[in-house]
Design an enzyme around this catalytic site. Structure first.
Site, PDB file in Angstrom:
ATOM      1  N   ASP A 123       0.536 -32.815 104.464  1.00  0.00           N
ATOM      2  CA  ASP A 123       1.005 -33.321 103.164  1.00  0.00           C
ATOM      3  C   ASP A 123       1.719 -32.195 102.410  1.00  0.00           C
ATOM      4  O   ASP A 123       2.290 -32.415 101.341  1.00  0.00           O
ATOM      5  CB  ASP A 123      -0.138 -33.942 102.351  1.00  0.00           C
ATOM      6  CG  ASP A 123      -1.241 -32.954 102.014  1.00  0.00           C
ATOM      7  OD1 ASP A 123      -1.209 -31.811 102.515  1.00  0.00           O
ATOM      8  OD2 ASP A 123      -2.162 -33.324 101.255  1.00  0.00           O
ATOM      9  N   SER A 124       1.747 -31.006 103.010  1.00  0.00           N
ATOM     10  CA  SER A 124       2.586 -29.918 102.483  1.00  0.00           C
ATOM     11  C   SER A 124       4.055 -30.329 102.479  1.00  0.00           C
ATOM     12  O   SER A 124       4.876 -29.677 101.842  1.00  0.00           O
ATOM     13  CB  SER A 124       2.397 -28.647 103.324  1.00  0.00           C
ATOM     14  OG  SER A 124       2.554 -28.929 104.702  1.00  0.00           O
TER      15      SER A 124
ATOM     16  N   LYS B 296      -5.964 -35.896 109.638  1.00  0.00           N
ATOM     17  CA  LYS B 296      -6.696 -34.768 109.034  1.00  0.00           C
ATOM     18  C   LYS B 296      -7.098 -35.140 107.617  1.00  0.00           C
ATOM     19  O   LYS B 296      -6.297 -35.711 106.866  1.00  0.00           O
ATOM     20  CB  LYS B 296      -5.834 -33.502 109.019  1.00  0.00           C
ATOM     21  CG  LYS B 296      -6.543 -32.327 108.324  1.00  0.00           C
ATOM     22  CD  LYS B 296      -5.859 -30.994 108.585  1.00  0.00           C
ATOM     23  CE  LYS B 296      -4.666 -30.708 107.712  1.00  0.00           C
ATOM     24  NZ  LYS B 296      -4.934 -30.712 106.254  1.00  0.00           N
TER      25      LYS B 296
ATOM     26  N   GLU C 177      -9.092 -22.854 105.689  1.00  0.00           N
ATOM     27  CA  GLU C 177      -7.969 -22.263 104.947  1.00  0.00           C
ATOM     28  C   GLU C 177      -8.443 -21.253 103.902  1.00  0.00           C
ATOM     29  O   GLU C 177      -9.344 -21.545 103.095  1.00  0.00           O
ATOM     30  CB  GLU C 177      -7.150 -23.374 104.264  1.00  0.00           C
ATOM     31  CG  GLU C 177      -5.962 -22.832 103.475  1.00  0.00           C
ATOM     32  CD  GLU C 177      -4.932 -23.868 103.073  1.00  0.00           C
ATOM     33  OE1 GLU C 177      -5.043 -25.036 103.488  1.00  0.00           O
ATOM     34  OE2 GLU C 177      -3.990 -23.492 102.345  1.00  0.00           O
TER      35      GLU C 177
END
Ligand code: KIV
Length: 284
Positions: A45-46, A114, A183
């Site tokens: 979704d980046s 994800k 992350e």
């Protein structure tokens, strides 16, 4: 050429081989990555920030994710295509999560989805996995929670938050996920999580001990205009593209493009220039 699967990824972890992952949002780059041999292509979704020019990922919609996932999955032959579930597509209920995960598989052509989060999305993860859809987890810095986390900051520096991230990773595994992205956490925490899980960990800003690594393509190609500490810039594609654009502009302005070799010659009918520069068929 065998497809990358959930089983082959777990096998890589057993063999001690590192898993490689990159983000992509369109067919040309996905094809290049696949041909280069990357294991996982994440349609992150980046895309909201890297391609659509937004400040964060929160406004990315299911329709946008399906659109970009379809572009990627249409041309990938070996890598596993994982589609990110956007903000509010899975948090409301396990039923809605399952419905949206199904759309990314059926309409987007993804092989897996994800989800960001840990304990709080246990039931959503479980219901997606039970329907036969592989799930990749995502813990540590979860950008969809940026307002709660106070921005894009390293997570797990204090023992309380490190424990919470460890528990989130364990919950993701227990719910049935086949791998988990970690992350922006300290190296020792990522190592401890990796050692405590059966499924492979995929690090981004989490050091060298994870089972694999992922980078956002625009960061590693030097297109995003940002190089966070955890990114290695493998190319300056922005520099190459800007030089090409400037050269094109110069060529057009100086009439050196298009040249003879770029033009269709000779014309089918003989034309002569008449007053004002417009073209007319020759009468003779
Ligand atoms: O959306 C994304 O690109 C991601 C990666 C940073 C893992 O979630």
């Amino acid at each position: 050429m065998d497809r990358v699967t959930t089983l082959s990824l777990i096998e890589e972890k057993k063999l001690g081989n590192k898993i490689t992952a990159l983000t992509a949002y369109d067919a040309p780059f996905a094809r290049m990555m696949d041909e280069a041999g990357v294991d996982i292509i994440l349609v992150g979704d980046s895309v909201g920030m890297t391609v659509l020019g937004r400040e964060n990922t929160l406004s990315v919609t299911m329709e946008e994710m399906i659109h970009h996932t379809r572009a990627v999955s249409s041309c990938v032959k070996r890598a596993m295509v994982v589609a990110d579930m956007p903000f509010m597509s899975f948090q409301i209920s396990p039923e809605l999560a399952l419905e949206n995960a199904g759309r990314l598989i059926k309409e987007g052509g993804a092989h897996a989805v994800k989800l960001e989060g840990g304990k709080s999305i246990f039931l959503a993860t479980q219901s997606i996995v039970e329907a036969g859809i592989p799930v990749m987890g995502h813990v540590g810095l979860t950008p969809q929670s940026m307002h709660r986390l106070g921005g894009f900051k390293v997570q797990g520096k204090k023992s309380g938050s490190a424990k919470r991230i460890m528990n989130d990773a364990k919950a993701v595994e227990e719910a049935g996920a086949f791998s988990v992205v970690i992350e922006a956490v300290p190296v020792d925490l990522a190592r401890a999580i990796t050692d405590n899980l059966f499924i492979p960990t995929i690090g981004i800003g989490a050091g060298e001990h994870c089972g694999g690594q992922i980078l956002v393509m625009q960061d590693m190609l030097g297109i995003s205009g940002r190089t966070p500490k955890f990114v290695k810039k493998y190319a300056d594609i922005a520099g190459i593209a800007k030089n090409a654009f400037a050269e094109y502009i110069k060529d057009v302005r100086s009439s050196s493009f298009p040249a003879v070799e770029h033009s269709y010659q000779p014309a089918a009918a003989k034309l002569k220039v008449v007053g004002g520069g417009s073209l007319k068929k020759k009468s003779s």
